[in-house]
Scaffold this motif. Sequence first.
Motif, PDB file in Angstrom:
ATOM      1  N   ASN A  17       0.863  -1.284  -0.014  1.00 16.70           N
ATOM      2  CA  ASN A  17       0.085  -0.201   0.149  1.00 16.70           C
ATOM      3  C   ASN A  17       0.690   1.213  -0.093  1.00 16.70           C
ATOM      4  N   CYS A  43       6.893   2.199  14.734  1.00 15.88           N
ATOM      5  CA  CYS A  43       8.191   2.650  14.169  1.00 15.88           C
ATOM      6  C   CYS A  43       8.967   1.602  13.368  1.00 15.88           C
ATOM      7  N   LYS A  45       9.139  -2.147  14.733  1.00 14.26           N
ATOM      8  CA  LYS A  45       9.797  -3.121  15.435  1.00 14.26           C
ATOM      9  C   LYS A  45       9.416  -4.655  14.793  1.00 14.26           C
ATOM     10  N   THR A  47       8.085  -5.148  12.140  1.00 13.64           N
ATOM     11  CA  THR A  47       8.534  -5.461  10.843  1.00 13.64           C
ATOM     12  C   THR A  47       9.950  -5.893  10.428  1.00 13.64           C
TER      13      THR A  47
HETATM   14  N1  LIG Z   1       1.253  -5.803   6.194  1.00 14.93           N
HETATM   15  C1  LIG Z   1       1.281  -4.158   6.332  1.00 14.93           C
HETATM   16  N2  LIG Z   1       0.754  -3.570   5.456  1.00 14.93           N
HETATM   17  C2  LIG Z   1       0.857  -2.327   5.245  1.00 14.93           C
HETATM   18  N3  LIG Z   1       1.377  -1.591   6.412  1.00 14.93           N
HETATM   19  C3  LIG Z   1       1.958  -2.217   7.312  1.00 14.93           C
HETATM   20  C4  LIG Z   1       2.097  -3.641   7.578  1.00 14.93           C
HETATM   21  N4  LIG Z   1       2.696  -4.096   8.474  1.00 14.93           N
HETATM   22  C5  LIG Z   1       2.852  -2.830   9.248  1.00 14.93           C
HETATM   23  N5  LIG Z   1       2.692  -1.898   8.490  1.00 14.93           N
HETATM   24  C6  LIG Z   1       2.882  -0.435   8.773  1.00 14.93           C
HETATM   25  O1  LIG Z   1       4.174  -0.532   8.916  1.00 14.93           O
HETATM   26  C7  LIG Z   1       4.457   0.604  10.261  1.00 14.93           C
HETATM   27  C8  LIG Z   1       5.547  -0.248  10.815  1.00 14.93           C
HETATM   28  O2  LIG Z   1       4.578  -1.113  11.599  1.00 14.93           O
HETATM   29  P1  LIG Z   1       5.213  -2.274  12.909  1.00 14.93           P
HETATM   30  O3  LIG Z   1       3.985  -3.281  13.076  1.00 14.93           O
HETATM   31  O4  LIG Z   1       6.322  -2.823  12.472  1.00 14.93           O
HETATM   32  O5  LIG Z   1       5.350  -1.077  13.940  1.00 14.93           O
HETATM   33  P2  LIG Z   1       5.747  -1.549  15.481  1.00 14.93           P
HETATM   34  O6  LIG Z   1       6.821  -0.924  15.721  1.00 14.93           O
HETATM   35  O7  LIG Z   1       5.555  -3.048  15.713  1.00 14.93           O
HETATM   36  O8  LIG Z   1       4.468  -0.993  16.383  1.00 14.93           O
HETATM   37  P3  LIG Z   1       3.768  -1.588  17.767  1.00 14.93           P
HETATM   38  O9  LIG Z   1       4.751  -0.774  18.946  1.00 14.93           O
HETATM   39  O10 LIG Z   1       2.504  -0.808  17.646  1.00 14.93           O
HETATM   40  O11 LIG Z   1       3.569  -3.013  17.698  1.00 14.93           O
HETATM   41  C9  LIG Z   1       3.322   1.005  10.692  1.00 14.93           C
HETATM   42  O12 LIG Z   1       3.043   2.163  10.023  1.00 14.93           O
HETATM   43  C10 LIG Z   1       2.217  -0.001  10.172  1.00 14.93           C
HETATM   44  O13 LIG Z   1       0.860   0.453  10.070  1.00 14.93           O
END
Ligand SMILES: Nc1ncnc2c1ncn2[C@@H]1O[C@H](COP(=O)(O)OP(=O)(O)OP(=O)(O)O)[C@@H](O)[C@H]1O
Length: 265
Positions: A17, A43, A45, A47
């Motif tokens: 996306n 941020c 993490k 991912t």
């Molecule tokens: N499958 C996906 N498709 C589109 N965007 C995604 C997808 N997975 C994660 N994102 C986006 O990528 C960014 C990083 O997401 P991520 O889940 O890695 O964050 P995080 O640091 O683990 O957050 P949290 O502390 O809330 O778990 C965010 O903007 C999220 O919306």
Amino acid sequence: MSDTVLSLDAVEKVFPNGVRGLAPVDLTVRAGEFVSLIGPSGCGKSTLLKLIANLHGPSAGSLRWWGSDFRGVGQKGRRLAFVFQDATLMPWANVGRNVRLPLDLMGVDRASGDARARTALARVGLGHAAERYPAQLSGGMRMRVSIARALVTEPDLLLMDEPFGALDEFTRNRLDEEMARLCYQDGLTTLFVTHALHEAAFLSSNVMVMAAHPGRIHARYAIDRTIVRDEAFRLSERFAEISRELAVLLEAASHESHLAAEMQT
Ligand SMILES: Nc1ncnc2c1ncn2[C@@H]1O[C@H](COP(=O)(O)OP(=O)(O)OP(=O)(O)O)[C@@H](O)[C@H]1O
Ligand SMILES: [Mg+2]
């Protein structure tokens, strides 16, 4: 270097996306390190952890595991294990059977599987609980079972995504002490995502402070590996100092993330 477990070189992740989950990230993890990823929600993490677990691939850049591509992990007899926030146990199976599951999938025979499951349970203080069922356990015990299930394959790298987020502080502190033993005494290399700054301060040898929009490493912070991670450390001035310094870095990362989000809108 021979003790390099992971090396990430300019790894990026753009989702279909168009969201930039991760801007170029460079990261090296060496054997025996306890690396924490902290940073505001979104941020990157999870991912980053999923890229390292090869649950999805990078959009650019390269990842190496023990100097090879992902196929080399199995070929070299190396193993990764992943522990999620939710314990995800099979409710119909007892604790021993739950822990044995990865070995069943690997075709290990039942008797050695049971013996290894008992050893893994003993490492997390649940040697007595193999016959119990998940519904008979507390949240902290269920999480211990989940860790034992990860340890039973004797992984070379343990990946954990906010494993203790749902637990009360007392239980979490005890589990943190167990994690510290696994890493600093048994030498288990660990990558650990947490929202809790104090948990990162207690456990880590290396902290990656991440910022969002796009996800990236904002600051790196090293902590002396020789510190004994016990209750006395938690009460020490050194721990307070580490926590303060991490709080400053996290505050700056959050501030930058807000600014970046505003610029994007
Ligand atoms: N499958 C996906 N498709 C589109 N965007 C995604 C997808 N997975 C994660 N994102 C986006 O990528 C960014 C990083 O997401 P991520 O889940 O890695 O964050 P995080 O640091 O683990 O957050 P949290 O502390 O809330 O778990 C965010 O903007 C999220 O919306
Ligand atoms: Mg996450």
